[in-house]
Design a protein around this motif. Structure first.
Motif, PDB file in Angstrom:
ATOM      1  N   VAL A   1       0.847  -1.193   0.000  1.00  0.00           N
ATOM      2  CA  VAL A   1       0.000   0.000   0.000  1.00  0.00           C
ATOM      3  C   VAL A   1       0.882   1.242   0.000  1.00  0.00           C
ATOM      4  O   VAL A   1       0.674   2.159  -0.778  1.00  0.00           O
ATOM      5  N   THR A   2       1.879   1.233   0.863  1.00  0.00           N
ATOM      6  CA  THR A   2       2.734   2.403   1.038  1.00  0.00           C
ATOM      7  C   THR A   2       4.161   2.116   0.568  1.00  0.00           C
ATOM      8  O   THR A   2       4.530   0.964   0.324  1.00  0.00           O
ATOM      9  N   LYS A   3       4.932   3.161   0.500  1.00  0.00           N
ATOM     10  CA  LYS A   3       6.356   3.043   0.176  1.00  0.00           C
ATOM     11  C   LYS A   3       7.044   2.120   1.180  1.00  0.00           C
ATOM     12  O   LYS A   3       7.850   1.271   0.804  1.00  0.00           O
ATOM     13  N   GLU A   4       6.701   2.287   2.447  1.00  0.00           N
ATOM     14  CA  GLU A   4       7.295   1.464   3.499  1.00  0.00           C
ATOM     15  C   GLU A   4       6.951  -0.008   3.299  1.00  0.00           C
ATOM     16  O   GLU A   4       7.811  -0.880   3.446  1.00  0.00           O
ATOM     17  N   ASP A   5       5.686  -0.277   2.971  1.00  0.00           N
ATOM     18  CA  ASP A   5       5.270  -1.658   2.683  1.00  0.00           C
ATOM     19  C   ASP A   5       6.100  -2.230   1.539  1.00  0.00           C
ATOM     20  O   ASP A   5       6.550  -3.370   1.590  1.00  0.00           O
ATOM     21  N   PHE A   6       6.257  -1.426   0.494  1.00  0.00           N
ATOM     22  CA  PHE A   6       7.004  -1.894  -0.670  1.00  0.00           C
ATOM     23  C   PHE A   6       8.438  -2.239  -0.296  1.00  0.00           C
ATOM     24  O   PHE A   6       8.954  -3.286  -0.692  1.00  0.00           O
ATOM     25  N   ILE A   7       9.085  -1.368   0.459  1.00  0.00           N
ATOM     26  CA  ILE A   7      10.477  -1.608   0.848  1.00  0.00           C
ATOM     27  C   ILE A   7      10.602  -2.931   1.596  1.00  0.00           C
ATOM     28  O   ILE A   7      11.461  -3.758   1.281  1.00  0.00           O
ATOM     29  N   VAL A   8       9.740  -3.157   2.560  1.00  0.00           N
ATOM     30  CA  VAL A   8       9.796  -4.384   3.358  1.00  0.00           C
ATOM     31  C   VAL A   8       9.468  -5.610   2.506  1.00  0.00           C
ATOM     32  O   VAL A   8      10.194  -6.609   2.524  1.00  0.00           O
ATOM     33  N   GLU A   9       8.384  -5.541   1.757  1.00  0.00           N
ATOM     34  CA  GLU A   9       7.949  -6.694   0.964  1.00  0.00           C
ATOM     35  C   GLU A   9       8.937  -7.031  -0.151  1.00  0.00           C
ATOM     36  O   GLU A   9       9.227  -8.203  -0.398  1.00  0.00           O
ATOM     37  N   PHE A  10       9.447  -6.012  -0.822  1.00  0.00           N
ATOM     38  CA  PHE A  10      10.391  -6.269  -1.906  1.00  0.00           C
ATOM     39  C   PHE A  10      11.708  -6.808  -1.350  1.00  0.00           C
ATOM     40  O   PHE A  10      12.300  -7.724  -1.917  1.00  0.00           O
ATOM     41  N   HIS A  11      12.153  -6.256  -0.238  1.00  0.00           N
ATOM     42  CA  HIS A  11      13.362  -6.760   0.424  1.00  0.00           C
ATOM     43  C   HIS A  11      13.200  -8.242   0.741  1.00  0.00           C
ATOM     44  O   HIS A  11      14.089  -9.053   0.465  1.00  0.00           O
ATOM     45  N   ASN A  12      12.055  -8.602   1.310  1.00  0.00           N
ATOM     46  CA  ASN A  12      11.803 -10.004   1.655  1.00  0.00           C
ATOM     47  C   ASN A  12      11.772 -10.887   0.408  1.00  0.00           C
ATOM     48  O   ASN A  12      12.279 -12.010   0.423  1.00  0.00           O
ATOM     49  N   TYR A  13      11.185 -10.371  -0.664  1.00  0.00           N
ATOM     50  CA  TYR A  13      11.131 -11.134  -1.917  1.00  0.00           C
ATOM     51  C   TYR A  13      12.542 -11.366  -2.469  1.00  0.00           C
ATOM     52  O   TYR A  13      12.882 -12.478  -2.882  1.00  0.00           O
ATOM     53  N   VAL A  14      13.357 -10.322  -2.470  1.00  0.00           N
ATOM     54  CA  VAL A  14      14.726 -10.440  -2.990  1.00  0.00           C
ATOM     55  C   VAL A  14      15.537 -11.402  -2.126  1.00  0.00           C
ATOM     56  O   VAL A  14      16.303 -12.219  -2.644  1.00  0.00           O
ATOM     57  N   LEU A  15      15.353 -11.327  -0.823  1.00  0.00           N
ATOM     58  CA  LEU A  15      16.062 -12.230   0.085  1.00  0.00           C
ATOM     59  C   LEU A  15      15.679 -13.686  -0.190  1.00  0.00           C
ATOM     60  O   LEU A  15      16.545 -14.564  -0.266  1.00  0.00           O
ATOM     61  N   LYS A  16      14.398 -13.921  -0.374  1.00  0.00           N
ATOM     62  CA  LYS A  16      13.929 -15.278  -0.693  1.00  0.00           C
ATOM     63  C   LYS A  16      14.500 -15.737  -2.035  1.00  0.00           C
ATOM     64  O   LYS A  16      14.944 -16.882  -2.176  1.00  0.00           O
ATOM     65  N   SER A  17      14.510 -14.848  -3.001  1.00  0.00           N
ATOM     66  CA  SER A  17      15.060 -15.166  -4.316  1.00  0.00           C
ATOM     67  C   SER A  17      16.561 -15.460  -4.225  1.00  0.00           C
ATOM     68  O   SER A  17      17.067 -16.396  -4.856  1.00  0.00           O
ATOM     69  N   LEU A  18      17.270 -14.678  -3.425  1.00  0.00           N
ATOM     70  CA  LEU A  18      18.706 -14.888  -3.228  1.00  0.00           C
ATOM     71  C   LEU A  18      18.969 -16.254  -2.599  1.00  0.00           C
ATOM     72  O   LEU A  18      19.876 -16.977  -3.026  1.00  0.00           O
ATOM     73  N   ASN A  19      18.181 -16.605  -1.612  1.00  0.00           N
ATOM     74  CA  ASN A  19      18.337 -17.922  -0.989  1.00  0.00           C
ATOM     75  C   ASN A  19      18.091 -19.036  -2.006  1.00  0.00           C
ATOM     76  O   ASN A  19      18.767 -20.064  -1.986  1.00  0.00           O
ATOM     77  N   GLY A  20      17.140 -18.820  -2.905  1.00  0.00           N
ATOM     78  CA  GLY A  20      16.883 -19.786  -3.972  1.00  0.00           C
ATOM     79  C   GLY A  20      18.070 -19.921  -4.914  1.00  0.00           C
ATOM     80  O   GLY A  20      18.420 -21.028  -5.335  1.00  0.00           O
ATOM     81  N   LEU A  21      18.703 -18.796  -5.235  1.00  0.00           N
ATOM     82  CA  LEU A  21      19.895 -18.833  -6.093  1.00  0.00           C
ATOM     83  C   LEU A  21      21.031 -19.594  -5.423  1.00  0.00           C
ATOM     84  O   LEU A  21      21.723 -20.391  -6.063  1.00  0.00           O
ATOM     85  N   LYS A  22      21.214 -19.344  -4.139  1.00  0.00           N
ATOM     86  CA  LYS A  22      22.282 -20.029  -3.403  1.00  0.00           C
ATOM     87  C   LYS A  22      22.022 -21.529  -3.343  1.00  0.00           C
ATOM     88  O   LYS A  22      22.949 -22.333  -3.482  1.00  0.00           O
ATOM     89  N   GLU A  23      20.775 -21.902  -3.174  1.00  0.00           N
ATOM     90  CA  GLU A  23      20.418 -23.324  -3.152  1.00  0.00           C
ATOM     91  C   GLU A  23      20.634 -23.950  -4.533  1.00  0.00           C
ATOM     92  O   GLU A  23      21.141 -25.065  -4.644  1.00  0.00           O
ATOM     93  N   GLU A  24      20.260 -23.219  -5.568  1.00  0.00           N
ATOM     94  CA  GLU A  24      20.460 -23.716  -6.932  1.00  0.00           C
ATOM     95  C   GLU A  24      21.952 -23.899  -7.225  1.00  0.00           C
ATOM     96  O   GLU A  24      22.362 -24.886  -7.844  1.00  0.00           O
ATOM     97  N   PHE A  25      22.774 -22.961  -6.765  1.00  0.00           N
ATOM     98  CA  PHE A  25      24.225 -23.053  -6.946  1.00  0.00           C
ATOM     99  C   PHE A  25      24.777 -24.270  -6.203  1.00  0.00           C
ATOM    100  O   PHE A  25      25.597 -25.020  -6.736  1.00  0.00           O
ATOM    101  N   LYS A  26      24.290 -24.470  -4.994  1.00  0.00           N
ATOM    102  CA  LYS A  26      24.719 -25.623  -4.192  1.00  0.00           C
ATOM    103  C   LYS A  26      24.345 -26.926  -4.896  1.00  0.00           C
ATOM    104  O   LYS A  26      25.166 -27.843  -4.993  1.00  0.00           O
TER     105      LYS A  26
END
Length: 131
Positions: free
Chosen positions: A61-86
């Motif tokens: 809804v807000t800029k703050e929501d976006f920052i938190v939600e997008f950060h969490n999405y990128v973190l989850k995606s990063l963990n997926g990349l690390k798992e794929e690399f492993k």
């Protein structure tokens, strides 16, 4: 795969809505913006944005929501990349049927995307501190 032009258009709209600029960090990071919707509950008259990616979506809804939600999405995606690399490293012999060039390319792609994800996370940590 999504076109660079639609990815760019969606990024521009998100940037306009949130007032955040992260074009350099998201470019070629492996996260593709699929669509952006404004959802309105006609009963409560409340609305929110729904940003779709190639592998998921976030609601804000807000800029703050976006920052938190997008950060969490990128973190989850990063963990997926690390798992794929492993998995790639552990099962490299299984991938030999594709040839050494394909394995090299996949290693490079995962490395670049991981590095770009980390830069994107760093940018969003800065955004969060500025709130």
């Amino acid at each position: 795969m999504y076109s660079k032009s639609s990815n760019y258009e969606i990024y521009n709209k998100v940037s306009e809505i949130t007032g955040l600029n992260f074009k350099t960090q998201i470019k070629d990071c492996g996260i593709y913006l699929k669509d952006l919707h404004l959802i309105k509950d006609v009963v409560s008259n409340k609305s929110h944005f729904l940003l779709g990616f190639d592998k998921g979506e976030i609601k804000f809804v807000t800029k703050e929501d976006f920052i938190v939600e997008f950060h969490n999405y990128v973190l989850k995606s990063l963990n997926g990349l690390k798992e794929e690399f492993k998995q790639l490293n552990e099962n490299e012999m299984d991938y030999m049927m594709f040839g050494p060039n394909e394995i090299y390319y996949k290693h490079e792609e995962l490395g670049v995307h991981t590095q770009k994800h980390e830069r994107l996370l760093e940018k969003f940590r800065k955004f969060h501190k500025e709130l």
